[in-house]
Design an enzyme around this catalytic site. Structure first.
Site, mmCIF file in Angstrom:
data_model
loop_
_atom_site.group_PDB
_atom_site.id
_atom_site.type_symbol
_atom_site.label_atom_id
_atom_site.label_comp_id
_atom_site.label_asym_id
_atom_site.label_seq_id
_atom_site.Cartn_x
_atom_site.Cartn_y
_atom_site.Cartn_z
ATOM 1 C CB THR A 68 -5.833 -7.469 -9.172
ATOM 2 O OG1 THR A 68 -7.105 -7.182 -8.275
ATOM 3 C CG2 THR A 68 -5.417 -9.007 -8.936
ATOM 4 C CG LEU A 105 -9.929 -9.382 -5.368
ATOM 5 C CD1 LEU A 105 -11.313 -10.324 -5.126
ATOM 6 C CD2 LEU A 105 -9.496 -9.882 -6.706
ATOM 7 C CB ILE A 124 -11.791 -4.934 -0.031
ATOM 8 C CG1 ILE A 124 -12.366 -6.075 -0.312
ATOM 9 C CG2 ILE A 124 -12.543 -3.673 -1.158
ATOM 10 C CD1 ILE A 124 -12.934 -6.811 -1.427
ATOM 11 C CE LYS A 125 -4.733 -2.042 -5.357
ATOM 12 N NZ LYS A 125 -3.842 -2.381 -6.563
ATOM 13 C CB ILE A 126 -11.152 1.499 -0.359
ATOM 14 C CG1 ILE A 126 -12.008 0.351 0.191
ATOM 15 C CG2 ILE A 126 -11.734 2.644 -0.408
ATOM 16 C CD1 ILE A 126 -13.205 -0.001 -0.773
#
Ligand code: E4P
Length: 270
Positions: A27, A66, A96-98
């Site tokens: 996402t 996310l 977790i998307k960074i």
């Protein structure tokens, strides 16, 4: 190659998951916005936390990324921690998307904020998918900081190369993996070429992070990403359907259905 769906729409995620092909979900804030707008148009209320929990519970064994919306180091870390704490307990499947580099166009001084956030969160055991990768160098540094997944945006590189060269295109138009007419972005001739470079560098240097070919635009590009050795491709729902589509399959179905004689059909009708 693992197949992820690039969507925040619950019904798309469910359909893809139920078909048995889904290894993950990506996402991003724009996909969340689209899903939220869809719900609102249908007169449904949006409880964001509840909605994300439903996605995670639906995706079950599939990994779900996310993304943070903050863009300075300490805020990204805080948000990353909160998202992980809030949602990972649902199905233990959150990444977790960074962003590789959260600087805006023309902005200086934040070049390392993404890497620092990846380093801090990874050290805490939070798996990171480093997003918005447009060069092999960004991918290399992201893994040094601790990212488990790197996401080259293949489709957007194809878009960029065409835009820079005033080539008109529709979003779903095929752009060849081997490039076209010598066009390139600092030596990268296509989005698939970007993924291929990263795969090769990781192989040569024994880097264990997974290469996720993102921003997929059409079925042929997905095939080329698989041939390039991408570990994962994240694919919009419409393109996943396209992967299963061929005129001769439909034609064959029509013929077999028309030819089925009652004696044969009746065998299993009782
Ligand atoms: C990846 O994780 C992103 O969500 C995505 O692939 C972006 O694709 P787009 O270029 O079609 O927006």
């Amino acid at each position: 190659m693992q197949i992820f769906i690039d969507s925040a729409k619950l019904e798309e995620i469910k359909e893809a998951y139920d078909s048995g092909i889904l290894d993950g979900v990506t996402t991003n804030p724009s996909l969340i916005k689209k899903a939220a707008e869809g719900l609102k148009e249908n007169g449904q209320n949006l409880d964001m936390a509840d909605y994300i929990k439903k996605i995670l519970a639906t995706a079950k064994t599939a990994r779900v990324s996310l993304e943070v919306t903050e863009y300075v180091y300490d805020k990204m870390v805080e948000q990353g921690r909160k998202l992980f704490k809030m949602f990972n307990p649902v199905a233990k499947n959150v990444y977790i998307k960074i962003p590789a580099n959260p600087s805006f166009e023309g902005e200086k001084g934040k070049e390392f904020d993404g890497l620092r956030a990846i380093k801090t969160l990874s050290a805490e055991g939070i798996p990171i998918n480093c997003t918005l990768i447009f060069t092999p160098e960004q991918a290399l540094l992201a893994t040094k900081a601790g990212a488990k997944i790197v996401s080259p945006f293949s489709g957007r590189i194809d878009d960029y190369i065409r835009t820079l060269n005033n080539i008109p295109f529709d979003k779903s138009d095929y752009f060849p993996a081997e490039g076209k007419d010598g066009l390139n972005d600092n030596g990268i001739v296509s989005g698939v070429d970007l993924a291929r470079h990263i795969v090769e560098i990781f192989k040569k240097h024994n880097i264990k992070a997974e290469v996720l070919a993102a921003s997929m635009r059409n079925a042929r590009q997905v095939r080329e990403a698989a041939l390039a050795g991408a570990d994962i491709a994240t694919i919009p729902f419409g393109v996943i359907k396209e992967l299963m589509s061929h005129y001769k399959t439909r034609e064959g179905m029509r013929n077999f259905t028309d030819d089925a004689i009652p004696e044969y059909i009746n065998l299993t009708q009782k």
